[in-house]
Design a protein around this motif. Structure first.
Motif, PDB file in Angstrom:
ATOM      1  N   ASP A 231      -6.238   3.068  -6.851  1.00 27.71           N
ATOM      2  CA  ASP A 231      -5.285   2.014  -7.205  1.00 27.71           C
ATOM      3  C   ASP A 231      -5.754   0.663  -6.692  1.00 27.71           C
ATOM      4  OD1 ASP A 231      -3.665   3.941  -8.306  1.00 27.71           O
ATOM      5  OD2 ASP A 231      -2.053   3.762  -6.824  1.00 27.71           O
TER       6      ASP A 231
ATOM      7  N   ALA B  22       0.638   3.974  -2.757  1.00 23.05           N
ATOM      8  CA  ALA B  22      -0.559   3.809  -3.588  1.00 23.05           C
ATOM      9  C   ALA B  22      -1.474   5.014  -3.419  1.00 23.05           C
ATOM     10  CB  ALA B  22      -1.294   2.522  -3.209  1.00 23.05           C
ATOM     11  N   LYS B  23      -2.364   5.210  -4.397  1.00 18.07           N
ATOM     12  CA  LYS B  23      -3.279   6.347  -4.392  1.00 18.07           C
ATOM     13  C   LYS B  23      -4.723   5.857  -4.438  1.00 18.07           C
ATOM     14  CE  LYS B  23      -0.047   8.679  -7.458  1.00 18.07           C
ATOM     15  NZ  LYS B  23       0.751   7.496  -7.653  1.00 18.07           N
TER      16      LYS B  23
ATOM     17  N   VAL C 139      -4.090  -2.905  -5.530  1.00 20.33           N
ATOM     18  CA  VAL C 139      -2.816  -3.538  -5.195  1.00 20.33           C
ATOM     19  C   VAL C 139      -3.062  -5.033  -4.979  1.00 20.33           C
ATOM     20  CG1 VAL C 139      -1.800  -1.476  -4.186  1.00 20.33           C
ATOM     21  CG2 VAL C 139      -3.027  -3.055  -2.722  1.00 20.33           C
TER      22      VAL C 139
ATOM     23  N   LEU D 158       0.795  -1.219   0.000  1.00 21.02           N
ATOM     24  CA  LEU D 158       0.000   0.000   0.000  1.00 21.02           C
ATOM     25  C   LEU D 158       0.834   1.279   0.000  1.00 21.02           C
ATOM     26  CD1 LEU D 158      -2.816  -0.992   2.513  1.00 21.02           C
ATOM     27  CD2 LEU D 158      -3.085  -0.564   0.059  1.00 21.02           C
TER      28      LEU D 158
END
Length: 159
Positions: A138, A134-135, A140, A131
């Motif tokens: 996103d 990440a935005k 994952v 994570l």
């Protein structure tokens, strides 16, 4: 396996560890060497408590130096400055667990040096590591036991 052993550090944390390592190598080693020298000059070492204490201190210093070198070798330095919507240390993250079709909240912790050094930070867990950075929006993937779980980032807040 190698990635799982990375140590997550902030710039400040990295500097703190580098300063400690330098102090141990340059200052503490000399201090303990002087204690050992002085104890030796007293003669019989078989029952010399000062000599034994200095040798114990020397072993502790060398062990800490080795530990710090290993931490720094495996360090992953992150920018702790919070950017809106980008996951970093100290964030509360709302996720959609796509694999199990449920919403979950995950707290990215590890803002204290003690937690980092003792590997007690949740972002040592695969999900936390995946994570970081990440935005919102996103997806994952996190390798679990026998499967790969997918999470979609729904919201990111600074705690």
């Amino acid at each position: 396996m190698a990635e799982a052993k990375k140590n997550i550090l902030t710039q400040e944390g990295l500097k703190t560890l580098e300063d400690e390592l330098q102090d141990l190598k340059v200052v503490k080693r000399k201090e303990v060497a002087q204690k050992i020298k002085e104890a030796r000059e007293q003669g019989d070492l078989s029952e010399n408590a000062e000599y034994d204490a200095a040798k114990d201190e020397q072993r502790d210093i060398e062990a800490r130096i080795e530990e710090l070198e290993q931490i720094l070798k495996n360090a992953e330095v992150i920018d702790e400055e919070f950017q809106h919507g980008v996951i970093s240390l100290g964030c509360l993250v709302k996720l959609e667990d796509i694999t199990f079709d449920e919403e979950v909240t995950y707290h990215i912790v590890g803002s204290t040096e003690a937690d980092i050094l003792n590997n007690k930070i949740s972002n040592e867990a695969p999900i936390g590591k995946a994570l970081l950075g990440a935005k919102i929006g996103d997806v994952v993937e996190v390798e679990g036991v026998g499967q790969v779980n997918k999470y979609k980032v729904l919201d990111v807040k600074r705690k």
